[in-house]
Design a protein around this motif. Structure first.
Motif, PDB file in Angstrom:
ATOM      1  N   ALA A 155     -14.575 -22.562  -0.195  1.00 59.52           N
ATOM      2  CA  ALA A 155     -13.394 -23.392  -0.414  1.00 59.52           C
ATOM      3  C   ALA A 155     -13.080 -23.417  -1.904  1.00 59.52           C
ATOM      4  O   ALA A 155     -13.980 -23.524  -2.740  1.00 59.52           O
ATOM      5  CB  ALA A 155     -13.646 -24.804   0.105  1.00 59.52           C
ATOM      6  N   ASP A 156     -11.812 -23.284  -2.240  1.00 60.24           N
ATOM      7  CA  ASP A 156     -11.352 -23.386  -3.622  1.00 60.24           C
ATOM      8  C   ASP A 156     -10.683 -24.747  -3.789  1.00 60.24           C
ATOM      9  O   ASP A 156      -9.471 -24.892  -3.621  1.00 60.24           O
ATOM     10  CB  ASP A 156     -10.355 -22.269  -3.949  1.00 60.24           C
ATOM     11  N   GLY A 157     -11.484 -25.771  -4.062  1.00 59.63           N
ATOM     12  CA  GLY A 157     -10.934 -27.113  -4.176  1.00 59.63           C
ATOM     13  C   GLY A 157     -10.637 -27.687  -2.804  1.00 59.63           C
ATOM     14  O   GLY A 157     -11.347 -27.436  -1.829  1.00 59.63           O
ATOM     15  N   ASN A 158      -9.553 -28.462  -2.704  1.00 48.61           N
ATOM     16  CA  ASN A 158      -9.278 -29.161  -1.455  1.00 48.61           C
ATOM     17  C   ASN A 158      -8.121 -28.589  -0.648  1.00 48.61           C
ATOM     18  O   ASN A 158      -7.830 -29.077   0.439  1.00 48.61           O
ATOM     19  CB  ASN A 158      -9.020 -30.657  -1.731  1.00 48.61           C
ATOM     20  N   ARG A 159      -7.445 -27.546  -1.134  1.00 48.05           N
ATOM     21  CA  ARG A 159      -6.300 -27.020  -0.393  1.00 48.05           C
ATOM     22  C   ARG A 159      -6.273 -25.494  -0.307  1.00 48.05           C
ATOM     23  O   ARG A 159      -5.259 -24.919   0.080  1.00 48.05           O
ATOM     24  CB  ARG A 159      -4.995 -27.520  -1.011  1.00 48.05           C
ATOM     25  N   ALA A 160      -7.363 -24.830  -0.665  1.00 49.95           N
ATOM     26  CA  ALA A 160      -7.370 -23.364  -0.630  1.00 49.95           C
ATOM     27  C   ALA A 160      -8.767 -22.852  -0.328  1.00 49.95           C
ATOM     28  O   ALA A 160      -9.758 -23.578  -0.432  1.00 49.95           O
ATOM     29  CB  ALA A 160      -6.866 -22.789  -1.952  1.00 49.95           C
ATOM     30  N   ALA A 161      -8.843 -21.592   0.064  1.00 49.31           N
ATOM     31  CA  ALA A 161     -10.125 -20.944   0.340  1.00 49.31           C
ATOM     32  C   ALA A 161      -9.972 -19.451   0.093  1.00 49.31           C
ATOM     33  O   ALA A 161      -8.878 -18.891   0.227  1.00 49.31           O
ATOM     34  CB  ALA A 161     -10.579 -21.202   1.768  1.00 49.31           C
ATOM     35  N   THR A 162     -11.065 -18.797  -0.270  1.00 50.35           N
ATOM     36  CA  THR A 162     -11.093 -17.349  -0.454  1.00 50.35           C
ATOM     37  C   THR A 162     -12.106 -16.745   0.508  1.00 50.35           C
ATOM     38  O   THR A 162     -13.248 -17.204   0.576  1.00 50.35           O
ATOM     39  CB  THR A 162     -11.468 -16.983  -1.899  1.00 50.35           C
ATOM     40  N   LEU A 163     -11.681 -15.741   1.272  1.00 50.38           N
ATOM     41  CA  LEU A 163     -12.539 -15.061   2.231  1.00 50.38           C
ATOM     42  C   LEU A 163     -12.737 -13.608   1.815  1.00 50.38           C
ATOM     43  O   LEU A 163     -11.860 -13.011   1.186  1.00 50.38           O
ATOM     44  CB  LEU A 163     -11.923 -15.093   3.633  1.00 50.38           C
ATOM     45  N   SER A 164     -13.864 -13.030   2.200  1.00 51.94           N
ATOM     46  CA  SER A 164     -14.110 -11.603   1.978  1.00 51.94           C
ATOM     47  C   SER A 164     -14.939 -11.071   3.136  1.00 51.94           C
ATOM     48  O   SER A 164     -15.639 -11.826   3.817  1.00 51.94           O
ATOM     49  CB  SER A 164     -14.824 -11.365   0.643  1.00 51.94           C
ATOM     50  N   TRP A 165     -14.875  -9.746   3.359  1.00 47.09           N
ATOM     51  CA  TRP A 165     -15.562  -9.144   4.495  1.00 47.09           C
ATOM     52  C   TRP A 165     -15.795  -7.660   4.229  1.00 47.09           C
ATOM     53  O   TRP A 165     -15.197  -7.063   3.325  1.00 47.09           O
ATOM     54  CB  TRP A 165     -14.739  -9.325   5.775  1.00 47.09           C
ATOM     55  N   GLY A 166     -16.641  -7.061   5.030  1.00 48.29           N
ATOM     56  CA  GLY A 166     -16.890  -5.635   4.933  1.00 48.29           C
ATOM     57  C   GLY A 166     -15.821  -4.842   5.661  1.00 48.29           C
ATOM     58  O   GLY A 166     -15.341  -5.255   6.718  1.00 48.29           O
ATOM     59  N   GLY A 167     -15.435  -3.700   5.099  1.00 54.40           N
ATOM     60  CA  GLY A 167     -14.351  -2.906   5.658  1.00 54.40           C
ATOM     61  C   GLY A 167     -14.671  -2.289   7.002  1.00 54.40           C
ATOM     62  O   GLY A 167     -15.831  -2.025   7.331  1.00 54.40           O
ATOM     63  N   SER A 168     -13.619  -2.054   7.779  1.00 51.92           N
ATOM     64  CA  SER A 168     -13.733  -1.393   9.080  1.00 51.92           C
ATOM     65  C   SER A 168     -13.373   0.081   8.950  1.00 51.92           C
ATOM     66  O   SER A 168     -12.802   0.511   7.938  1.00 51.92           O
ATOM     67  CB  SER A 168     -12.796  -2.054  10.092  1.00 51.92           C
ATOM     68  N   THR A 192      -6.219  -1.717   2.787  1.00 55.75           N
ATOM     69  CA  THR A 192      -6.983  -1.349   1.592  1.00 55.75           C
ATOM     70  C   THR A 192      -7.682  -2.540   0.950  1.00 55.75           C
ATOM     71  O   THR A 192      -8.451  -2.372   0.005  1.00 55.75           O
ATOM     72  CB  THR A 192      -6.049  -0.712   0.553  1.00 55.75           C
ATOM     73  N   GLU A 193      -7.403  -3.748   1.444  1.00 55.18           N
ATOM     74  CA  GLU A 193      -7.991  -4.959   0.866  1.00 55.18           C
ATOM     75  C   GLU A 193      -8.975  -5.591   1.838  1.00 55.18           C
ATOM     76  O   GLU A 193      -8.771  -5.565   3.054  1.00 55.18           O
ATOM     77  CB  GLU A 193      -6.901  -5.980   0.517  1.00 55.18           C
ATOM     78  N   THR A 194     -10.038  -6.169   1.288  1.00 49.76           N
ATOM     79  CA  THR A 194     -11.028  -6.851   2.124  1.00 49.76           C
ATOM     80  C   THR A 194     -11.284  -8.268   1.623  1.00 49.76           C
ATOM     81  O   THR A 194     -12.375  -8.815   1.802  1.00 49.76           O
ATOM     82  CB  THR A 194     -12.354  -6.065   2.163  1.00 49.76           C
ATOM     83  N   THR A 195     -10.285  -8.864   0.986  1.00 48.24           N
ATOM     84  CA  THR A 195     -10.345 -10.258   0.580  1.00 48.24           C
ATOM     85  C   THR A 195      -8.998 -10.914   0.882  1.00 48.24           C
ATOM     86  O   THR A 195      -7.976 -10.236   0.964  1.00 48.24           O
ATOM     87  CB  THR A 195     -10.652 -10.433  -0.924  1.00 48.24           C
ATOM     88  N   ALA A 196      -9.011 -12.216   1.044  1.00 47.55           N
ATOM     89  CA  ALA A 196      -7.777 -12.968   1.277  1.00 47.55           C
ATOM     90  C   ALA A 196      -7.934 -14.357   0.699  1.00 47.55           C
ATOM     91  O   ALA A 196      -8.983 -14.995   0.868  1.00 47.55           O
ATOM     92  CB  ALA A 196      -7.463 -13.050   2.763  1.00 47.55           C
ATOM     93  N   ARG A 197      -6.898 -14.830   0.003  1.00 43.16           N
ATOM     94  CA  ARG A 197      -6.883 -16.215  -0.488  1.00 43.16           C
ATOM     95  C   ARG A 197      -5.903 -17.006   0.365  1.00 43.16           C
ATOM     96  O   ARG A 197      -4.732 -16.653   0.480  1.00 43.16           O
ATOM     97  CB  ARG A 197      -6.497 -16.303  -1.958  1.00 43.16           C
ATOM     98  N   LEU A 198      -6.395 -18.070   0.977  1.00 45.11           N
ATOM     99  CA  LEU A 198      -5.604 -18.901   1.870  1.00 45.11           C
ATOM    100  C   LEU A 198      -5.223 -20.190   1.165  1.00 45.11           C
ATOM    101  O   LEU A 198      -6.069 -20.843   0.546  1.00 45.11           O
ATOM    102  CB  LEU A 198      -6.405 -19.225   3.131  1.00 45.11           C
ATOM    103  N   THR A 199      -3.968 -20.570   1.247  1.00 41.21           N
ATOM    104  CA  THR A 199      -3.500 -21.799   0.626  1.00 41.21           C
ATOM    105  C   THR A 199      -2.863 -22.696   1.693  1.00 41.21           C
ATOM    106  O   THR A 199      -2.712 -22.299   2.844  1.00 41.21           O
ATOM    107  CB  THR A 199      -2.468 -21.501  -0.475  1.00 41.21           C
ATOM    108  N   GLY A 200      -2.497 -23.910   1.282  1.00 39.93           N
ATOM    109  CA  GLY A 200      -1.859 -24.831   2.213  1.00 39.93           C
ATOM    110  C   GLY A 200      -2.823 -25.499   3.171  1.00 39.93           C
ATOM    111  O   GLY A 200      -2.396 -26.029   4.203  1.00 39.93           O
ATOM    112  N   LEU A 201      -4.132 -25.495   2.855  1.00 41.01           N
ATOM    113  CA  LEU A 201      -5.101 -26.163   3.709  1.00 41.01           C
ATOM    114  C   LEU A 201      -5.086 -27.672   3.436  1.00 41.01           C
ATOM    115  O   LEU A 201      -4.514 -28.132   2.455  1.00 41.01           O
ATOM    116  CB  LEU A 201      -6.500 -25.591   3.467  1.00 41.01           C
ATOM    117  N   ARG A 202      -5.734 -28.423   4.304  1.00 47.03           N
ATOM    118  CA  ARG A 202      -5.793 -29.878   4.157  1.00 47.03           C
ATOM    119  C   ARG A 202      -7.094 -30.296   3.494  1.00 47.03           C
ATOM    120  O   ARG A 202      -8.152 -29.710   3.765  1.00 47.03           O
ATOM    121  CB  ARG A 202      -5.690 -30.561   5.522  1.00 47.03           C
ATOM    122  N   PRO A 203      -7.054 -31.322   2.634  1.00 54.80           N
ATOM    123  CA  PRO A 203      -8.293 -31.820   2.008  1.00 54.80           C
ATOM    124  C   PRO A 203      -9.247 -32.385   3.052  1.00 54.80           C
ATOM    125  O   PRO A 203      -8.835 -32.956   4.063  1.00 54.80           O
ATOM    126  CB  PRO A 203      -7.788 -32.936   1.073  1.00 54.80           C
ATOM    127  N   GLY A 204     -10.552 -32.204   2.788  1.00 48.61           N
ATOM    128  CA  GLY A 204     -11.579 -32.784   3.641  1.00 48.61           C
ATOM    129  C   GLY A 204     -11.509 -32.367   5.084  1.00 48.61           C
ATOM    130  O   GLY A 204     -11.826 -33.146   5.984  1.00 48.61           O
TER     131      GLY A 204
END
Length: 338
Positions: A155-168, A192-204
């Motif tokens: 989680a990046d603070g209270n409203r975002a998160a960063t995910l990563s994974w191995g390529g297919s 070509t990308e294996t990461t994603a930053r998600l925004t607009g999440l809810r705190p807690g």
């Protein structure tokens, strides 16, 4: 309640007179009806802001995935309209900030813009135009990509998160990765990308994510592993609408296991009559109380013929009195026979 419902052939009803319904979750990315109504506040003449951050991904030779950041309005944004070459092709409600546009032609350039709409029917100015070219048709591709590698993130603070994974891998090539939250696609990145930053999440709030790879034939891989995280709380943030205190026990009965669940309903201005039960991030059952719903502790049981030691991550969410679905409970891992 989402989807059509039928009675389950193998599960028991919830306590307090609840009737168990089995629902097929309709999660097509960006699905929804309408983009607002012109019958709203006609005294509102202020236009919403233009959507920002528009991106377009040509996910196959005949389709594109359009995403954008939410617009703002002095009253409320009620929907978005997606334009291709200046012609409206899609309309979605304000809760959606992405859509798939299909029926395109291979090896063709397209330009997309997005406009926001408010309840009075005011349209924003068009977003910045984004140009994309669909790829050429690929040879026959009958096999799906391999499952994405270990999904992880933070989680990046209270409203975002960063995910990563191995390529297919794929016999023709991976064109996109789709991020799913509880079975609903919420984000797409190029192959070509294996990461994603998600925004607009809810705190807690607790979230459960999976990732699928997709090839040029729009064939998806199996789900990655499930990854769970909870965003940080924030002072003054809206109260959580998640069920709390989820507990479980199992009991063997012949060749079947019965799973008994118990939880506290969320606090809301009205009765909570309906819940959705998720197993490993997939919605499997809708639990509905036809009589007076419980207000202190709710209970529900179901049976399964899965073998001893089978493990599932269980989460719940409630349908609030205003018809919206609330936050997900903290996941609870249940192991049959323990």
């Amino acid at each position: 309640m989402e989807g059509n419902t039928v009675r389950s052939p193998h599960t028991h009803g919830a306590s307090a007179g609840a009737a168990l319904l089995l629902a097929a979750l309709l999660t097509a990315c960006g699905s929804g009806s309408g983009s607002g109504s012109d019958s709203g506040d006609r005294g509102d003449t202020s236009r919403p802001t233009a959507p920002r951050g528009v991106t377009v991904q040509a996910s196959s030779a005949t389709s594109a995935h359009v995403m954008w950041k939410a617009a703002t309005d002095d009253t409320a944004v009620t929907g978005y309209e997606v334009y291709r070459e200046g012609k409206k092709v899609k309309a979605v409600p304000a809760s959606k900030v992405m859509i798939d546009v299909e029926g395109l032609t291979a090896s063709t350039a397209y330009t997309f813009t997005v406009r926001a709409r408010d309840a009075a029917g005011n349209l924003s100015a068009p977003s910045a135009a984004v140009r994309v070219t669909t790829p050429a048709p690929t040879p026959a591709d009958h096999g799906p990509p391999t499952r994405p590698g270990k999904l992880r993130g933070k989680a990046d603070g209270n409203r975002a998160a960063t995910l990563s994974w191995g390529g297919s891998t794929d016999d023709i090539g991976v064109t996109a990765y789709d991020v799913y939250q509880e079975g609903t696609r919420i984000h797409t990145v190029p192959g070509t990308e294996t990461t994603a930053r998600l925004t607009g999440l809810r705190p807690g709030t607790s979230y459960t994510f999976t990732v699928r790879a997709r090839d040029a034939a729009d064939t998806s891989s199996p789900d990655s592993n499930t990854f769970r995280l909870t965003t940080a709380s924030a002072p003054g943030a809206p109260a959580s609408t998640a069920p709390t205190g989820l507990r479980a026990r199992t009991k063997v009965q012949g060749k079947e296991y019965t799973v008994y669940l118990e939880w506290a309903p969320p606090k809301a201005d009205g009765e909570i009559r309906t819940y959705q039960l998720y197993l490993d991030g997939k919605m499997t059952t809708t639990i509905a109380w036809g009589a007076e719903p419980p207000t202190e502790r709710a209970t529900y049981e179901y049976t399964t013929t899965e073998p001893r030691g089978t493990s599932h991550a269980i989460t719940l969410r409630a349908q609030l009195p205003d018809g919206k679905w609330g936050d997900f409970s903290e996941p609870l891992t249940v192991v049959l026979g323990k």
